[in-house]
Write an enzyme that holds these catalytic residues in place. Structure first.
Site, short mmCIF file in Angstrom:
data_model
loop_
_atom_site.label_atom_id
_atom_site.label_comp_id
_atom_site.label_asym_id
_atom_site.label_seq_id
_atom_site.Cartn_x
_atom_site.Cartn_y
_atom_site.Cartn_z
N ARG A 67 5.64 -7.04 -1.08
CA ARG A 67 6.99 -7.17 -0.54
C ARG A 67 7.51 -8.57 -0.78
O ARG A 67 6.90 -9.56 -0.40
CB ARG A 67 7.05 -6.84 0.95
CG ARG A 67 8.50 -6.97 1.48
CD ARG A 67 8.71 -6.31 2.81
NE ARG A 67 8.12 -7.03 3.92
CZ ARG A 67 8.42 -6.79 5.20
NH1 ARG A 67 9.30 -5.83 5.50
NH2 ARG A 67 7.85 -7.47 6.15
N GLU B 205 17.63 -1.88 6.12
CA GLU B 205 17.43 -2.47 7.45
C GLU B 205 18.60 -3.33 7.89
O GLU B 205 18.45 -4.22 8.72
CB GLU B 205 16.11 -3.24 7.50
CG GLU B 205 15.86 -4.13 6.31
CD GLU B 205 14.44 -4.72 6.27
OE1 GLU B 205 13.74 -4.71 7.30
OE2 GLU B 205 14.04 -5.22 5.20
N ASP C 52 13.48 34.59 3.13
CA ASP C 52 14.15 34.78 1.85
C ASP C 52 13.79 33.59 0.96
O ASP C 52 12.85 32.85 1.27
CB ASP C 52 15.68 34.97 2.03
CG ASP C 52 16.34 33.74 2.63
OD1 ASP C 52 15.62 32.77 2.94
OD2 ASP C 52 17.56 33.75 2.78
N1 COA Z 1 -3.98 -4.81 7.56
C1 COA Z 1 -5.30 -4.96 7.36
N2 COA Z 1 -6.17 -5.28 8.34
C2 COA Z 1 -5.66 -5.43 9.56
C3 COA Z 1 -4.30 -5.29 9.85
C4 COA Z 1 -3.43 -4.96 8.78
N3 COA Z 1 -2.11 -4.82 8.96
N4 COA Z 1 -4.08 -5.49 11.17
C5 COA Z 1 -5.29 -5.75 11.70
N5 COA Z 1 -6.24 -5.72 10.74
C6 COA Z 1 -7.69 -5.92 10.91
C7 COA Z 1 -8.02 -7.22 11.61
O1 COA Z 1 -8.17 -8.26 10.67
C8 COA Z 1 -9.29 -6.88 12.30
O2 COA Z 1 -10.36 -6.91 11.38
P1 COA Z 1 -11.55 -7.95 11.56
O3 COA Z 1 -12.09 -7.70 12.93
O4 COA Z 1 -12.48 -7.63 10.46
O5 COA Z 1 -10.88 -9.28 11.42
C9 COA Z 1 -9.13 -5.42 12.69
O6 COA Z 1 -8.17 -4.91 11.76
C10 COA Z 1 -8.65 -5.23 14.11
O7 COA Z 1 -7.48 -5.97 14.29
P2 COA Z 1 -7.03 -6.52 15.71
O8 COA Z 1 -7.95 -7.60 16.14
O9 COA Z 1 -6.84 -5.37 16.62
O10 COA Z 1 -5.60 -7.10 15.38
P3 COA Z 1 -5.21 -8.62 15.03
O11 COA Z 1 -5.03 -9.36 16.30
O12 COA Z 1 -6.14 -9.16 14.01
O13 COA Z 1 -3.80 -8.41 14.34
C11 COA Z 1 -1.50 -7.94 14.12
C12 COA Z 1 -2.70 -7.83 15.03
C13 COA Z 1 -0.32 -7.20 14.73
C14 COA Z 1 -1.16 -9.40 13.87
C15 COA Z 1 -1.90 -7.26 12.77
O14 COA Z 1 -2.15 -5.90 13.02
C16 COA Z 1 -0.94 -7.44 11.64
O15 COA Z 1 -0.90 -8.48 11.01
N6 COA Z 1 -0.11 -6.39 11.30
C17 COA Z 1 0.81 -6.44 10.23
C18 COA Z 1 2.02 -7.27 10.60
C19 COA Z 1 3.05 -7.31 9.51
O16 COA Z 1 2.72 -7.28 8.34
N7 COA Z 1 4.34 -7.37 9.89
C20 COA Z 1 5.43 -7.38 8.95
C21 COA Z 1 5.90 -6.02 8.59
S1 COA Z 1 6.55 -5.10 9.94
MG MG Z 2 12.35 -6.12 8.11
#
Ligand code: COA
Ligand code: MG
Length: 310
Positions: free
Chosen positions: A78, A148, A289
């Site tokens: 993106r 968006e 149909d």
């Molecule tokens: N892609 C890949 N892996 C992800 C992930 C994602 N979007 N979100 C979480 N994970 C991984 C974490 O790294 C963690 O793995 P690890 O234990 O090996 O490090 C596992 O999944 C569990 O994650 P968790 O601890 O519950 O979440 P977090 O606090 O690490 O992250 C967010 C929470 C919301 C920051 C995260 O989910 C994220 O970055 N999401 C995408 C946000 C984004 O791209 N926003 C823009 C578009 S709307």
């Molecule tokens: Mg957006």
């Protein structure tokens, strides 16, 4: 780059049930994503990345695309959005995003905050030149457009026809609600018009419609309900932000075993009635149909694409 980079273009029918956003500056998360069941991955350079980490994110995305094995997962990047200043030009952050990441040959790019067909054409024309210069197959790099903003919604019919490269329209509901002055709610009526506009434009011009993210990471029943409604509207898939959302989305956007069985019965019954000279007939108390039979055929095509049926 090796030919394995094109494996996903060999997929019989590109499924995009779950489309996971992965922050582009986190090699840890990108690595993790290569093991998840998402159909598509969006390595994000835009809003998932802090302003002071954009350059770092580009480098990380290039490194990840060049070194990790993504299997059949679609590799998308993106871009950052175009400047809102006229005239529209490919410069600044999105231009740098493209020039740095192209060498890693992603399958395609997601353009955020698309407001006019020009936004797509500028990227598409740039890709035309790059593909010609480097001898890459023409139109091989795909585009997905995020809708968006209010303008994006109003111009959607033109946007949907902007380029042969365009494969999907993706709803960004949080940004849209901000732009509209609306407040996001669980029921989502504030973005209902946009959701309908997106599936309608996508259907009119042969694109996929991909639904908005569900931000409550711990509410899986709520996610399931939102997926059901999105499918009812005509969406092909949904964006995800966390690994735990993927199973729900994949399940809800693929036909259920009962739907597949019912579709098979219906198609068989239709063939038998056609042979006997009847175009419309009754099955389980409901009229069948041609359009009903076509809907059943599309359920079976989806099931085949998802590997649920031979
Ligand atoms: N892609 C890949 N892996 C992800 C992930 C994602 N979007 N979100 C979480 N994970 C991984 C974490 O790294 C963690 O793995 P690890 O234990 O090996 O490090 C596992 O999944 C569990 O994650 P968790 O601890 O519950 O979440 P977090 O606090 O690490 O992250 C967010 C929470 C919301 C920051 C995260 O989910 C994220 O970055 N999401 C995408 C946000 C984004 O791209 N926003 C823009 C578009 S709307
Ligand atoms: Mg957006």
């Amino acid at each position: 780059m090796a030919d394995k980079d094109f494996t996903d273009s060999l997929r019989p029918e590109l499924l995009r049930r779950s489309v996971l956003f992965v922050p582009g500056d986190s090699l840890r998360k990108i690595n993790k994503a290569t093991e998840l069941a998402a159909d598509s991955l969006i390595l994000d350079l835009e809003d998932g990345v802090a302003f002071n980490r954009k350059a770092e994110a580009r480098r990380t995305v290039v490194e990840a695309l060049g070194t990790l094995d993504f299997g059949r997962r679609e590799r998308l990047v993106r871009l950052n959005p175009f400047s809102t200043l006229a005239p529209v030009q490919l410069e600044g952050l999105p231009a740098e995003d493209l020039s740095v990441t192209l060498e890693a040959r992603p399958a395609g790019y997601v353009i955020p905050k698309v407001e006019t067909p020009e936004h797509i054409r500028l990227v598409s024309d740039y890709l035309d030149r790059v593909e010609a210069e480097r001898g890459w197959p023409s139109n091989s790099i795909r585009l997905l457009a995020m809708i968006e903003t209010a303008r994006g919604v109003l111009n959607i019919g033109q946007i949907a026809q902007a380029s042969r490269r365009l494969e999907a329209l993706v709803l960004g509901a949080e940004d849209l609600a901000n732009d509209l002055g609306a407040r996001r709610t669980r029921a989502g009526w504030e973005v209902f018009y946009a959701r309908s506009a997106i599936v309608t434009a996508a259907a009119a011009f042969g694109l996929q419609a991909i639904d908005m993210v569900f931000v409550d990471l711990n509410d899986l029943p709520g996610l399931e309900e939102e997926c059901r409604f999105a499918r009812q509207l005509g969406f092909a898939g949904k964006t995800a932000i966390h690994p735990r959302q993927i199973e729900v989305i994949n399940r809800l956007f693929a036909p259920s075993p009962e739907e597949i069985e019912q579709a098979m019965r219906l198609v068989q019954a239709f063939a038998a009635h056609q042979a006997a000279g009847a175009g419309a007939f009754e099955l389980d108390g409901k009229m069948v149909d041609l359009p009903v039979m076509r809907a059943a055929e599309s359920v079976l095509a989806k099931a085949r694409a998802a590997g649920l049926l031979n």
